[in-house]
Enzyme design. Sequence first.
Site, PDB file in Angstrom:
ATOM      1  N   GLN A 187       0.833  -1.207   0.000  1.00  0.00           N
ATOM      2  CA  GLN A 187       0.000   0.000   0.000  1.00  0.00           C
ATOM      3  C   GLN A 187       0.870   1.262   0.000  1.00  0.00           C
ATOM      4  O   GLN A 187       0.546   2.254  -0.639  1.00  0.00           O
ATOM      5  CB  GLN A 187      -0.930   0.007   1.224  1.00  0.00           C
ATOM      6  CG  GLN A 187      -1.737   1.275   1.414  1.00  0.00           C
ATOM      7  CD  GLN A 187      -2.663   1.580   0.247  1.00  0.00           C
ATOM      8  OE1 GLN A 187      -3.111   0.684  -0.462  1.00  0.00           O
ATOM      9  NE2 GLN A 187      -2.946   2.859   0.042  1.00  0.00           N
ATOM     10  N   GLU A 188       2.002   1.181   0.692  1.00  0.00           N
ATOM     11  CA  GLU A 188       2.895   2.337   0.770  1.00  0.00           C
ATOM     12  C   GLU A 188       3.644   2.581  -0.539  1.00  0.00           C
ATOM     13  O   GLU A 188       3.773   3.722  -0.986  1.00  0.00           O
ATOM     14  CB  GLU A 188       3.914   2.142   1.910  1.00  0.00           C
ATOM     15  CG  GLU A 188       3.324   2.198   3.312  1.00  0.00           C
ATOM     16  CD  GLU A 188       2.917   3.603   3.722  1.00  0.00           C
ATOM     17  OE1 GLU A 188       3.272   4.565   3.011  1.00  0.00           O
ATOM     18  OE2 GLU A 188       2.219   3.748   4.738  1.00  0.00           O
ATOM     19  N   SER A 189       4.181   1.514  -1.155  1.00  0.00           N
ATOM     20  CA  SER A 189       5.131   1.720  -2.259  1.00  0.00           C
ATOM     21  C   SER A 189       4.949   0.801  -3.453  1.00  0.00           C
ATOM     22  O   SER A 189       5.717   0.898  -4.418  1.00  0.00           O
ATOM     23  CB  SER A 189       6.552   1.509  -1.726  1.00  0.00           C
ATOM     24  OG  SER A 189       6.731   0.147  -1.335  1.00  0.00           O
TER      25      SER A 189
END
Length: 444
Positions: free
Chosen positions: A301-303
């Site tokens: 989700q972050e990267s």
Amino acid sequence: MALAAAGIGIYLLFDQMGIGFKAPLKQIQERGTIRMITANTATSYYTYRDSPMGFEYDLAKAFADHLGVALEVIVPEWNTMFDVLNSGQGDFIAAGITITESRKRIALFSDPYMPVQQKFIHHKLKFGIKNLEQLAGRTIYVRKGSSYQERLKELKASGIDLKIQPLMYVSTEEFIRLVSEKKIKYTIADSNIALLNRRYYPDIKIGLPIQEEEYLGWAVKKTNEGLRDQINQFLEVAEETGILAKLYEKYYGNVKIFNYFELKKFHERIKTRLPEYKKMIKTESEKYGFDWRLIAAMVYQESHFNAKAKSRTGVRGLMQVTQDTARLMGIKNRLDPKQSVKAGVKFFNIMHKRFDDIPDPRQKNRFALAAYNVGYGHVRDAQAIARQQGMDINKWTSLKKALPLLTQRKYYEKTQHGYARGQEPVHYVERIFTYYDILRQKGH
């Protein structure tokens, strides 16, 4: 002794209510167990990390607790469930089955607890149908003896020249997989099954309904009215106390959050990108007792598993760590995958510990993720808003409603930390748990 006392208490309570126990229900109390007949599917019952799960299982466990007995699970072949019930080997069927006239002839059904609708399922690259008449000439694969086969027979009898291909030992989930892989062209699935499985098989298309809305129910033997009545009482209590809503949120709450391209990319990248980082994610997760799949979902989700990722706000790396967080967590290079994962998981653990006042670990995970995204103070502010509105401040369902209110002046001007884009952490947490669920179901 505690179990016996619970049983006596329940007996007296029901006796005072004028209900009384009929023989089969009394046998369950004396035996100390109730036997659930179910199916091994994502919607009914499965095990994850040696723990039983599934909407039907959790609801049946709550019913067993309501009766003060233990729950025993029986998983026969799907098409033999009613035989197992009527032979006395099990007490009730809880397997996401629809209440149909033909089934009502062989069993007693509880009150309905969930609406569903039969849907036409095809691959996204295949043309669907715009009306039922367009089923003509198509071969549709379904499980033998299912309500889908029953409905297709009705349509065929009405003059629609379709071909039904019933198979005995293939589940609805398996047919959906076969459609996704283009091994068969068409199948039918209840809407809840279709929506849940679409996240695992994003290439399927949920098409036209072929039946009016139907309802799921639990089944007991025709002679077991006492147990049927107790199930109905329990379902009423489960509705009033929020048990049903809580379980629906747990298993189906975010199934409609679907973006084909996002999920398709995720399925591809867990094959192409995740293997490079899997070991380091596992290592850091184990340090703090986290399920590595949850952390992997968070990393994605972050990267999107891109170690060089950079957001418009300047956060960088696999875990999108800020410069301040990097310093606090003791790392020097945010673009180094190991350092990024180390800092991100360490910081998540700090957030996690700050919610030790939340007793349910599943709720605690969601609060900690929200804090990782939007900040600890804003989450506490949202809890304060939830409290003012009479909501349970320790439940994610409450926080989902309260966090977005931080964009409104009349709410945020009374908080300690002020304005926040409160809808973002809600989407953040929901997407992570969608990815997490896919990783679990895919057996990673």
